[in-house]
Design a protein around this motif. Structure first.
Motif, PDB file in Angstrom:
ATOM      1  N   LEU A 126      -1.877  13.824   3.542  1.00 45.88           N
ATOM      2  CA  LEU A 126      -2.969  13.147   2.841  1.00 45.88           C
ATOM      3  C   LEU A 126      -2.953  11.641   3.095  1.00 45.88           C
ATOM      4  N   GLY A 127      -1.763  11.066   3.251  1.00 48.60           N
ATOM      5  CA  GLY A 127      -1.685   9.637   3.545  1.00 48.60           C
ATOM      6  C   GLY A 127      -2.407   9.289   4.831  1.00 48.60           C
ATOM      7  N   ALA A 128      -2.196  10.115   5.860  1.00 43.69           N
ATOM      8  CA  ALA A 128      -2.888   9.892   7.136  1.00 43.69           C
ATOM      9  C   ALA A 128      -4.394  10.060   6.977  1.00 43.69           C
ATOM     10  N   TYR A 129      -4.790  11.040   6.194  1.00 40.30           N
ATOM     11  CA  TYR A 129      -6.222  11.240   5.907  1.00 40.30           C
ATOM     12  C   TYR A 129      -6.807  10.019   5.208  1.00 40.30           C
ATOM     13  N   HIS A 130      -6.116   9.504   4.176  1.00 36.23           N
ATOM     14  CA  HIS A 130      -6.633   8.354   3.438  1.00 36.23           C
ATOM     15  C   HIS A 130      -6.820   7.146   4.358  1.00 36.23           C
ATOM     16  N   VAL A 131      -5.830   6.898   5.222  1.00 33.87           N
ATOM     17  CA  VAL A 131      -5.890   5.730   6.108  1.00 33.87           C
ATOM     18  C   VAL A 131      -7.001   5.905   7.143  1.00 33.87           C
ATOM     19  N   ALA A 132      -7.091   7.088   7.729  1.00 32.52           N
ATOM     20  CA  ALA A 132      -8.153   7.343   8.710  1.00 32.52           C
ATOM     21  C   ALA A 132      -9.532   7.224   8.058  1.00 32.52           C
ATOM     22  N   ARG A 133      -9.669   7.815   6.890  1.00 28.18           N
ATOM     23  CA  ARG A 133     -10.962   7.785   6.186  1.00 28.18           C
ATOM     24  C   ARG A 133     -11.400   6.357   5.892  1.00 28.18           C
ATOM     25  N   ALA A 134     -10.441   5.496   5.542  1.00 25.80           N
ATOM     26  CA  ALA A 134     -10.771   4.115   5.208  1.00 25.80           C
ATOM     27  C   ALA A 134     -11.067   3.276   6.449  1.00 25.80           C
ATOM     28  N   ALA A 135     -10.465   3.638   7.590  1.00 22.18           N
ATOM     29  CA  ALA A 135     -10.619   2.829   8.801  1.00 22.18           C
ATOM     30  C   ALA A 135     -11.782   3.262   9.682  1.00 22.18           C
ATOM     31  N   LYS A 148     -17.987   1.181  17.591  1.00 24.17           N
ATOM     32  CA  LYS A 148     -18.071   2.178  18.666  1.00 24.17           C
ATOM     33  C   LYS A 148     -16.790   2.243  19.491  1.00 24.17           C
ATOM     34  N   ARG A 149     -15.659   2.029  18.820  1.00 23.22           N
ATOM     35  CA  ARG A 149     -14.362   2.151  19.484  1.00 23.22           C
ATOM     36  C   ARG A 149     -13.276   2.232  18.416  1.00 23.22           C
ATOM     37  N   GLY A 150     -12.138   2.786  18.800  1.00 25.84           N
ATOM     38  CA  GLY A 150     -11.008   2.820  17.880  1.00 25.84           C
ATOM     39  C   GLY A 150     -10.032   3.926  18.232  1.00 25.84           C
ATOM     40  N   LEU A 151      -8.808   3.754  17.748  1.00 31.74           N
ATOM     41  CA  LEU A 151      -7.747   4.729  17.985  1.00 31.74           C
ATOM     42  C   LEU A 151      -7.130   5.152  16.662  1.00 31.74           C
ATOM     43  N   VAL A 152      -7.051   6.444  16.449  1.00 35.94           N
ATOM     44  CA  VAL A 152      -6.267   7.008  15.351  1.00 35.94           C
ATOM     45  C   VAL A 152      -5.042   7.649  15.989  1.00 35.94           C
ATOM     46  N   LEU A 153      -3.890   7.046  15.771  1.00 37.90           N
ATOM     47  CA  LEU A 153      -2.641   7.539  16.357  1.00 37.90           C
ATOM     48  C   LEU A 153      -1.769   8.098  15.242  1.00 37.90           C
ATOM     49  N   CYS A 180       0.830  -1.200   0.000  1.00 33.54           N
ATOM     50  CA  CYS A 180       0.000   0.000   0.000  1.00 33.54           C
ATOM     51  C   CYS A 180       0.864   1.249   0.000  1.00 33.54           C
ATOM     52  N   ASP A 181       0.634   2.124  -0.966  1.00 31.87           N
ATOM     53  CA  ASP A 181       1.211   3.462  -0.965  1.00 31.87           C
ATOM     54  C   ASP A 181       0.148   4.375  -0.368  1.00 31.87           C
ATOM     55  N   VAL A 182       0.410   4.942   0.803  1.00 25.13           N
ATOM     56  CA  VAL A 182      -0.623   5.701   1.501  1.00 25.13           C
ATOM     57  C   VAL A 182      -1.053   6.954   0.746  1.00 25.13           C
ATOM     58  N   SER A 183      -0.253   7.396  -0.218  1.00 22.80           N
ATOM     59  CA  SER A 183      -0.648   8.568  -0.988  1.00 22.80           C
ATOM     60  C   SER A 183      -1.728   8.243  -2.019  1.00 22.80           C
ATOM     61  N   SER A 184      -2.028   6.947  -2.186  1.00 19.60           N
ATOM     62  CA  SER A 184      -3.060   6.518  -3.124  1.00 19.60           C
ATOM     63  C   SER A 184      -4.312   6.094  -2.369  1.00 19.60           C
ATOM     64  N   PRO A 185      -5.416   6.843  -2.468  1.00 24.77           N
ATOM     65  CA  PRO A 185      -6.634   6.447  -1.754  1.00 24.77           C
ATOM     66  C   PRO A 185      -7.159   5.092  -2.200  1.00 24.77           C
ATOM     67  N   THR A 186      -6.979   4.765  -3.470  1.00 21.52           N
ATOM     68  CA  THR A 186      -7.440   3.467  -3.980  1.00 21.52           C
ATOM     69  C   THR A 186      -6.678   2.324  -3.329  1.00 21.52           C
ATOM     70  N   GLU A 187      -5.361   2.453  -3.235  1.00 21.01           N
ATOM     71  CA  GLU A 187      -4.553   1.397  -2.608  1.00 21.01           C
ATOM     72  C   GLU A 187      -4.865   1.286  -1.122  1.00 21.01           C
ATOM     73  N   VAL A 188      -5.081   2.409  -0.466  1.00 18.98           N
ATOM     74  CA  VAL A 188      -5.411   2.391   0.962  1.00 18.98           C
ATOM     75  C   VAL A 188      -6.745   1.676   1.180  1.00 18.98           C
ATOM     76  N   GLU A 189      -7.744   1.999   0.381  1.00 19.91           N
ATOM     77  CA  GLU A 189      -9.057   1.365   0.524  1.00 19.91           C
ATOM     78  C   GLU A 189      -8.966  -0.134   0.295  1.00 19.91           C
ATOM     79  N   ALA A 190      -8.184  -0.549  -0.690  1.00 20.65           N
ATOM     80  CA  ALA A 190      -8.027  -1.975  -0.970  1.00 20.65           C
ATOM     81  C   ALA A 190      -7.326  -2.680   0.189  1.00 20.65           C
ATOM     82  N   ALA A 191      -6.283  -2.054   0.741  1.00 21.76           N
ATOM     83  CA  ALA A 191      -5.552  -2.659   1.863  1.00 21.76           C
ATOM     84  C   ALA A 191      -6.431  -2.745   3.105  1.00 21.76           C
ATOM     85  N   MET A 192      -7.264  -1.731   3.338  1.00 15.91           N
ATOM     86  CA  MET A 192      -8.140  -1.756   4.506  1.00 15.91           C
ATOM     87  C   MET A 192      -9.216  -2.826   4.348  1.00 15.91           C
ATOM     88  N   ALA A 193      -9.744  -2.984   3.122  1.00 12.70           N
ATOM     89  CA  ALA A 193     -10.730  -4.031   2.869  1.00 12.70           C
ATOM     90  C   ALA A 193     -10.108  -5.412   3.083  1.00 12.70           C
TER      91      ALA A 193
END
Length: 261
Positions: free
Chosen positions: A115-124, A132-137, A60-73
Motif C-alpha cells: 500500500l505504501g508504494a500505491y500511495h506514493v505512486a498515486r500521489a506522484a 508526459k513523462r516519469g518513472l515508477v521504480l 512521511c510514513d508511506v503507510s499513511s496516504p495523508t502524509e504521502v500526499e502532503a510530502a508530495m505536495a
C-alpha cells in the motif's frame, strides 16, 4: 551540481534507499528523501550535501496516504516537478510460519510494502501525466515470485507489488510513464541482519560476506532513473539484465572513490 531530474526515494534513511539517494546525487539527479525520521536521514543528507546536490527531506510514513500526499505536495512546491519515484520503503516482519504471526504486524507489512508504494505512486502520477513523462521504480524481490519459509507477509506484499508495477505500466504507458520492478538481490542491509538472526530459511543462512554491497544496488537504481529503459516497462528486472546493457555495466560496477562515506 546542476540537476536534470527530481526523484523521490522512500525509506531513504538507510540501506538501499540511502545508497540510492547518494548515487542519484552523484549522477546529477536531485533526490528527495521520504523518511519517517528526518534525524535518522541526517548522515546520508550530509553526504549528499558534500556533493553539492540540492537534496531535501520530507517526513512521511508511506503507510499513511495523508502524509504521502502532503510530502508530495511539498516536493512539487519546492522543486516544481517529479520525474521519478523509487518505492524502496519496506519491512520483513513478521518472520514466522503463518499461523504463528501477529495479524497486526502482518497487516502492517502489506501497508508498508504494498500500500505504501500505491500511495506514493498515486500521489506522484498526476504530475507525471501532466509532464508526459516519469518513472515508477518499485524495489522488488525474488520473494515476489517464490515463497520463502517464514515470509508469508513479505512474499505476499512483494507479489502484489509486482502486479502493481504491471498495472501502472498498462494504464499509463501511453502517457509517457514507465513502471519497472527491480530486484536488487540479497544486499547487506539492516533488514538482512534481521533475516540472518531469524535462521528460518536458506536466505537467513547466507554469510554476510555473500551479500551484495548496498552501493551497487544504489548505482543500479540511479542508472534506471537516469536512463528510464522502456524495454523493462511492466517487468521485474534483475541486476544481470542491466549488466548486459552497453554502458550500464560500467556505470553500476565502477569502483567507488576512497572518500565515500
Amino acid at each position: 551540481m546542476p540537476s536534470s531530474k527530481i526523484v523521490v526515494v522512500t525509506g531513504a534513511a538507510r540501506g538501499i534507499g540511502a545508497a540510492a539517494a547518494l548515487e542519484l546525487a552523484r549522477a546529477g539527479i536531485t533526490p528527495v528523501l521520504f523518511v519517517r525520521s528526518p534525524e535518522a536521514a541526517r548522515p546520508v543528507l550530509d553526504s549528499i550535501d558534500q556533493l553539492g546536490a540540492n537534496a531535501s527531506v520530507c517526513q512521511c510514513d508511506v503507510s499513511s496516504p495523508t502524509e504521502v500526499e502532503a510530502a508530495m505536495a511539498q516536493t512539487l512546491e519546492r522543486h516544481g516537478r517529479i520525474d521519478g519515484i523509487v518505492n524502496n520503503a519496506g519491512q520483513i516482519d513478521p518472520i514466522g510460519r503463518l499461523a504463528e504471526t501477529d495479524p497486526v504486524v502482518w497487516r502492517k507489512a502489506l501497508e508498508v510494502n504494498l500500500l505504501g508504494a500505491y500511495h506514493v505512486a498515486r500521489a506522484a502520477i498526476p504530475a507525471m501525466v501532466a509532464a508526459k513523462r516519469g518513472l515508477v521504480l518499485n524495489i522488488s524481490s525474488g520473494a515476489a515470485h517464490q515463497a520463502r519459509l517464514g515470509w508469508s507477509a513479505y512474499c505476499s506484499a512483494k507479489a502484489g507489488l509486482f502486479m502493481l508495477t504491471r498495472a501502472i505500466a498498462t494504464e499509463y504507458a501511453e502517457e509517457g510513464i514507465v513502471a519497472i520492478g527491480f530486484q536488487p538481490g540479497v544486499v547487506d542491509t539492516e533488514m538482512q541482519s534481521r533475516i540472518r538472526s531469524s535462521g528460518i530459511n536458506e536466505i537467513s543462512r547466507l554469510r554476510r560476506d555473500e551479500l551484495a554491497p548496498a552501493d551497487r544496488a544504489g548505482r543500479a537504481i540511479a542508472w534506471l532513473c537516469k536512463e528510464v529503459p522502456r524495454q523493462f516497462n511492466g517487468t521485474d528486472t534483475v541486476l544481470k539484465d542491466l549488466l548486459a546493457i552497453a554502458g550500464a555495466s560500467e556505470f553500476i560496477m565502477r569502483p567507488m572513490p576512497l572518500e565515500t562515506p
